[in-house]
Design a protein around this motif. Sequence first.
Motif, short mmCIF file in Angstrom:
data_model
loop_
_atom_site.label_atom_id
_atom_site.label_comp_id
_atom_site.label_asym_id
_atom_site.label_seq_id
_atom_site.Cartn_x
_atom_site.Cartn_y
_atom_site.Cartn_z
N VAL A 199 0.85 -1.15 0.21
CA VAL A 199 -0.08 -0.10 -0.10
C VAL A 199 0.96 1.15 0.08
O VAL A 199 0.62 2.31 -0.67
N HIS A 200 2.17 1.21 0.79
CA HIS A 200 2.77 2.47 0.83
C HIS A 200 4.17 2.24 0.11
O HIS A 200 4.71 3.17 -0.57
N SER A 201 4.83 1.05 0.50
CA SER A 201 6.34 1.15 0.20
C SER A 201 6.85 0.73 -1.28
O SER A 201 7.84 0.45 -1.60
N GLY A 202 5.69 0.14 -2.02
CA GLY A 202 6.09 -0.10 -3.10
C GLY A 202 6.80 -1.71 -3.10
O GLY A 202 7.23 -1.91 -4.25
N GLY A 203 6.72 -2.31 -2.05
CA GLY A 203 7.37 -3.58 -1.84
C GLY A 203 8.64 -3.54 -1.29
O GLY A 203 9.27 -4.48 -1.05
N ARG A 204 9.18 -2.22 -0.80
CA ARG A 204 10.51 -2.13 -0.30
C ARG A 204 10.55 -2.61 1.12
O ARG A 204 11.57 -3.12 1.70
N GLY A 205 9.51 -2.74 1.88
CA GLY A 205 9.53 -3.34 3.03
C GLY A 205 8.86 -2.39 4.23
O GLY A 205 8.21 -1.34 3.85
N ILE A 206 8.99 -2.77 5.68
CA ILE A 206 8.35 -1.99 6.57
C ILE A 206 9.29 -2.06 7.79
O ILE A 206 9.89 -2.88 7.95
N VAL A 207 8.98 -0.94 8.55
CA VAL A 207 9.45 -1.02 9.85
C VAL A 207 8.39 -1.13 10.90
O VAL A 207 7.45 -0.40 10.86
N ALA A 208 8.33 -1.97 11.75
CA ALA A 208 7.22 -2.31 12.64
C ALA A 208 7.62 -2.25 13.77
O ALA A 208 8.85 -2.78 14.57
N GLU A 209 7.05 -1.56 14.78
CA GLU A 209 7.22 -1.19 16.25
C GLU A 209 6.31 -1.81 17.17
O GLU A 209 5.15 -1.49 16.93
#
Length: 241
Positions: free
Chosen positions: A129-139
Amino acid sequence: MTSPVVIAIDGPSGSGKSSVSKAVAARLGLAYLDTGAMYRAATVWSMETADLDDAVSVATAVRAMPLVMGLDPEAPGVELDGRDVAVTIRSTEVTTNVSKVASNLEVRSELKRLQRQIIDQESSAAQAVHSGGRGIVAEGRDITTVVAPDADARVLLTASEEARLRRRSLEVHGAADATAVDATRDQVLRRDRDDAKVTQFHVAADGVATVDSSDLDFEQTVDAVLAVVAQVTGREVAPSA
């Protein structure tokens, strides 16, 4: 970045994990997931649609919760049934009741499922939805050990009790004098004590790097986390000016 990266950041209340995680996500061009906000949203929903003293009622409500999490680190919104509840979830009433919901094991199981779903989504170019598939920081709680134990980089962000109380006092009261810190003390320490009954976030698990921010300012803390990410994944970003 040619392949997706998942960064998981855990730590006690007031350690700075939300603000640091947002900055890390922005610097790396990743999505950002505030799992603590999910528990707070679940608390709002349960207060509206369930009996907070009935664990089954709360779990049933959360499984039907119409939640949409914004994943932009610059403006991470929270919607419940189409309503913006980003301000509501930070209210004193929600803070007072969130541990009742967060300590419910059925709720934790459902939110873990949703969190894992979002992490997988942002790791896919076709679904992101946001990163274009680059990934995520989850906290948030459980991220490094339960939700994303397979994350590319896992960090326990910690700080001394004094530093954590000072930061939360500034955030909540706009001051860090003795009176403001004392007014914050019970809220911070009680939340950690309640959450510690169902999750471990004071000591890093095997393979989780510890960043102690007690004597670091904000930018230094962001750089320290980015250094961990660079070391374990090779994803380097220039230090802050």
